[in-house]
Design an enzyme around this catalytic site. Sequence first.
Site, PDB file in Angstrom:
ATOM      1  N   ASP A  37       0.840  -1.268   0.122  1.00 17.67           N
ATOM      2  CA  ASP A  37      -0.018   0.158   0.034  1.00 17.67           C
ATOM      3  C   ASP A  37       0.848   1.159   0.115  1.00 17.67           C
ATOM      4  OD1 ASP A  37      -2.407  -1.527   0.099  1.00 17.67           O
ATOM      5  OD2 ASP A  37      -2.611  -1.219   2.341  1.00 17.67           O
ATOM      6  N   TYR A  65       6.026  -8.841   8.516  1.00 18.93           N
ATOM      7  CA  TYR A  65       5.818  -7.554   8.813  1.00 18.93           C
ATOM      8  C   TYR A  65       5.885  -7.093  10.317  1.00 18.93           C
ATOM      9  CZ  TYR A  65       3.205  -8.144   4.299  1.00 18.93           C
ATOM     10  OH  TYR A  65       2.964  -8.129   2.956  1.00 18.93           O
ATOM     11  N   ASP A  79      -7.063   1.282   7.655  1.00 14.50           N
ATOM     12  CA  ASP A  79      -5.695   1.803   8.054  1.00 14.50           C
ATOM     13  C   ASP A  79      -5.888   3.454   8.382  1.00 14.50           C
ATOM     14  OD1 ASP A  79      -6.000   3.433   5.785  1.00 14.50           O
ATOM     15  OD2 ASP A  79      -4.692   2.064   4.594  1.00 14.50           O
ATOM     16  N   ARG A 171      -3.838  -4.887   7.353  1.00 15.49           N
ATOM     17  CA  ARG A 171      -4.728  -4.024   7.984  1.00 15.49           C
ATOM     18  C   ARG A 171      -6.105  -4.693   8.340  1.00 15.49           C
ATOM     19  NH1 ARG A 171      -7.220  -1.213   2.869  1.00 15.49           N
ATOM     20  NH2 ARG A 171      -6.003  -2.426   1.213  1.00 15.49           N
TER      21      ARG A 171
END
Length: 295
Positions: A37, A65, A79, A171
């Site tokens: 993103d 992550y 988000d 997310r």
Amino acid sequence: MNGFLNLLKPPGMSSGAAVAIIKRLTGEKVGHAGTLDPEASGVLPIMVGRATRLLDYFTDKSKSYVAEIAFTGATDTQDAQGTVIEPCHRIPERGEIESILDRFRGEILQCPPAYSALKKDGVPLYALARKGQLVETKGRPTLIRKLELGEKTNQNGYMLFVDCGSGTYIRTLCHDIGQALSCPAHMRFLLRIRHGAFRLDHACTIEEIQAAAAENRLENMLLPLDYPLQEMKKVQVPDRFAKMARNGSKLPGKLSEDIPEGENFALYLADQIAGVAHRSRDEIRFDMGLMGGEG
């Protein structure tokens, strides 16, 4: 130029914009492996030249992550870029969060967010969502190999450490954890630290890549074509079959008798990868040739 760039994508840049910059610098066909993103940062493998043919053959598509889950409300985009649609009135305790994390470990079903790059009738869902056309998505299986809770932040959040399979939305994971706790949440921060063989500690910035291009040394930064195929079995082609290998022609199956029929493996000519192939009965057939051929 043929190979991979391990890009450290900065926040605020789309994956498509990163590809456009590299394409302009190299003059080659360029693609990326795994969208990040725009507001996320971290490892974004960039495929240059013939490397663009290899995405489907990556032997390790898992990702790692570091994220921050913010218990300040759920947002329409899941988000920090979205609008709060469900406020949160309390911050859960560490033990409360840890007690529900097992629900999100292993194989789970996850509904992709309405604001995502998935397409409906050829149109990205985020484009439809921006027009007020929210598309309800169906649950898709994904794999969470590791999910650990980190330190509490000073902004009513906690750090999360995630190892997952391809297609996982971090997310959405944050959103779903908030829903499970009845404490609406969203993802405030995301850093991808690994994509298969590509790791953060070996990643290059856009500025470093641009500087290398200006000094005519960008080709030296490219990782080899077989970099993401490290776990794939390898077969060496004898010199007498060199021309056939360069042209992507069928080869004798006896060269790969120790590899199960139908299983992909990497074919090498000397120290150079010639392509990805499989054995079918008594023949080796190329799935993807990576040499230019001799005509």
